[in-house]
Design a protein around this motif. Structure first.
Motif, short mmCIF file in Angstrom:
data_model
loop_
_atom_site.label_atom_id
_atom_site.label_comp_id
_atom_site.label_asym_id
_atom_site.label_seq_id
_atom_site.Cartn_x
_atom_site.Cartn_y
_atom_site.Cartn_z
N PRO A 300 4.74 -1.35 54.07
CA PRO A 300 5.81 -2.35 54.24
C PRO A 300 5.58 -3.54 53.30
O PRO A 300 4.44 -3.83 52.94
CB PRO A 300 5.67 -2.75 55.71
N PRO A 301 6.65 -4.22 52.88
CA PRO A 301 6.48 -5.42 52.04
C PRO A 301 5.70 -6.50 52.79
O PRO A 301 5.69 -6.54 54.02
CB PRO A 301 7.92 -5.86 51.75
N VAL A 302 5.07 -7.38 52.05
CA VAL A 302 4.10 -8.33 52.62
C VAL A 302 4.56 -9.78 52.44
O VAL A 302 5.11 -10.14 51.39
CB VAL A 302 2.72 -8.14 51.95
N MET A 303 4.32 -10.61 53.44
CA MET A 303 4.52 -12.05 53.33
C MET A 303 3.18 -12.69 52.97
O MET A 303 2.15 -12.37 53.56
CB MET A 303 5.03 -12.64 54.65
N LEU A 304 3.18 -13.59 52.00
CA LEU A 304 1.95 -14.24 51.56
C LEU A 304 1.52 -15.32 52.54
O LEU A 304 2.34 -15.90 53.25
CB LEU A 304 2.15 -14.87 50.18
N GLN A 314 -1.00 -20.86 56.77
CA GLN A 314 0.42 -20.86 57.10
C GLN A 314 1.15 -19.93 56.12
O GLN A 314 0.63 -19.61 55.05
CB GLN A 314 1.00 -22.28 56.98
N PRO A 315 2.36 -19.45 56.48
CA PRO A 315 3.11 -18.58 55.57
C PRO A 315 3.46 -19.29 54.26
O PRO A 315 3.74 -20.50 54.25
CB PRO A 315 4.38 -18.23 56.36
N HIS A 316 3.42 -18.55 53.17
CA HIS A 316 3.79 -19.08 51.85
C HIS A 316 5.10 -18.42 51.44
O HIS A 316 5.20 -17.20 51.37
CB HIS A 316 2.69 -18.75 50.84
N LEU A 317 6.14 -19.23 51.20
CA LEU A 317 7.49 -18.71 50.95
C LEU A 317 7.87 -17.70 52.04
O LEU A 317 8.07 -16.51 51.79
CB LEU A 317 7.56 -18.03 49.57
#
Length: 489
Positions: A300-304, A314-317
């Motif tokens: 699955p695509p990943v959140m940075l 914390q989440p980046h973008l």
């Protein structure tokens, strides 16, 4: 003209080199091959039509004379005339392909003389004639003029263990560049180099199962079972075990190596990113690697993730998701040139598709010029196809996205100045995204080492001056990002 017995002997030595168990054994066979083929005598002679040997010889003599006369100002002025990696054409790849080991002695002598002169200028005491500001100004200009070498590690799926053999060899011979990029499987090796110090690296590079904590389970699996495909959960466990929980800036401060990880956008109308201490200093290295390894359709695509002003995760973008970096920019040469002044590229290439393209070009029965024209024409056709698919497949987003990825993969340039590639031509599709056994991993590591040995001397000669300038100008410990974090009340 070689006799039949000599030809057989050369063939035997070439087989011995391909199957060597150590660099020492390979070197002995390579030097014997050069002696028998006549290239040992070729190396000793200055003369050749391939480069300006007269210019290089006169430059060496001038530098030696100035050092002998202890004329430091004259030496500084002579060096200021220019330090170039291609002085008199000495950087031509043909000069490193003739002999099995090394190149013209004159070229090696020139490089050693330049390095000795740089060391001398660096070590002379400050005086009214040459101040520390004068020296710093000279070294910064010389470094900018000469440029840097970079190691680019391609995507390769499970075959990425090939990179481990490459970096192990470069590290052991002190020719590992400080600028390193990695995409997909190559990003794992790049992250290891960027997050482990020189003292820590040997235990990681030499360990049998250090790179995969699930290895014991795989080795004990019955052979009759179908090879298990790697999943995102096992990938996450592996990355958490081997990549420290630090940001790109903290990694640079620790090791001095400038690592970059390529990631591709999952959404339309977004561009690929090169994550590093300049473009994304507060992003966690591990999350960038996880994104770069997220093969579309498999993971699955990943959140940075990144650190905020308080040093907390914390989440980046958070509205963006990212996938496999090899899809859009397997070897980000142009971006490395812009960010780090790189002009010499060492490529560890284990991407099966790239290997197939390179092999196909190699056997095309046309001249080098015709191959370049063919490659440029192919790129233009692919660009036109991509524009067509974007325009007419907009109503079928999944198909349009797949076609864009296909064009992007096919249109890339997969070569550098020095190309380290494996000898195998065929790759079992099950192995590409499957979990390998310890024996299979070890075979890939050894293949990486054997593929690097023939390129070592060229890498040493072409990067020795750049390494010396980087050593003199090394400031990676001068900054400490942790002191900028705020404390919550």
């Amino acid at each position: 003209m070689l006799s039949i017995s000599s030809s057989f002997s050369l063939t035997r030595l070439e087989r011995k080199m391909r199957c060597a168990d150590s660099y020492a054994d390979w070197k002995v066979a390579a030097l014997e091959h050069d002696t028998m083929s006549g290239f040992e005598a070729w190396k000793v002679k200055d003369e050749s039509k391939s480069y300006d040997y007269v210019n290089i010889r006169s430059r060496i003599d001038a530098l030696k004379q100035l050092r002998l006369q202890e004329d430091d100002i004259g030496l500084l002025f002579a060096l200021n005339e220019g330090i170039h990696g291609n002085q008199g054409g000495m950087g031509k790849s043909d000069l490193y392909k003739k002999a099995k080991f090394g190149t013209k002695r004159l070229i090696e002598e020139y490089v050693d003389e330049i390095v000795g002169a740089l060391e001398h200028i660096s070590n002379i005491p400050e005086s009214s004639e040459i101040t520390s500001e004068d020296k710093l100004d000279f070294f910064e200009r010389a470094s900018h003029c000469f440029g840097r070498s970079a190691l680019m590690l391609s995507g390769a799926g499970s075959l990425g263990h090939f990179h481990r053999g490459v970096i192990k060899t470069l590290f052991e011979h002190n020719v590992l560049p400080t600028v390193i990029s990695g995409s997909s499987a190559g990003s794992i090796s790049a992250a290891i180099l960027g997050t482990y110090s020189d003292d820590e690296l040997p235990s990681v590079l030499h360990g049998n199962n250090v790179l995969d904590p699930l290895q014991t389970e795989i080795d004990n699996r019955p052979k009759r079972l179908i090879r298990k495909q790697s999943d995102s959960a096992s990938l996450k466990i592996m990355l958490e075990a081997i990549i420290p929980d630090i940001t790109f800036q903290e990694a640079y401060e620790k090791t001095g190596r400038m690592i970059s990880i390529t990631i591709a956008p999952y959404e339309e109308h977004q561009s690929s990113r090169l994550m590093n201490a300049i473009t994304s200093p507060n992003v966690y290295v591990r999350s960038a690697v996880m994104a770069s390894c997220a093969v579309p359709g498999v993971y699955p695509p990943v959140m940075l993730m990144a650190k905020n002003v308080y040093g907390e995760a914390q989440p980046h973008l958070p509205e963006r998701r990212w996938v496999d970096g090899a899809v859009t920019d397997d070897l980000p040469a142009k971006r490395l040139a812009r960010l780090y002044g790189v002009n010499h590229y060492i490529v560890s290439q284990a991407n099966p598709l790239a290997l197939a393209i390179m092999k196909g070009e190699q056997y095309l029965p046309v001249s080098t010029g015709a191959k370049k024209v063919f490659r440029l024409s192919t790129h233009e056709i692919l660009k036109s196809g991509e524009r067509f698919s974007r325009r007419y497949l907009r109503k079928i987003p999944d198909v349009g996205k797949a076609m864009s990825m296909f064009y992007s993969v096919m249109a890339q340039d997969y070569k550098g100045d020095v190309n380290i590639v494996p000898n195998f031509n065929f790759v079992d599709p099950q192995k590409l995204l499957g979990q390998l056994t310890s024996n299979e991993i070890q075979e890939l590591v050894i293949e990486g080492e054997r593929s690097t040995w023939p390129q070592l001397e060229q890498i040493k000669v072409c990067s020795k001056i750049g390494h010396k300038l980087e050593q003199i100008l090394d400031h990676h410990t001068d900054h400490n990002v942790k002191r900028f974090y705020k404390k919550r009340r």
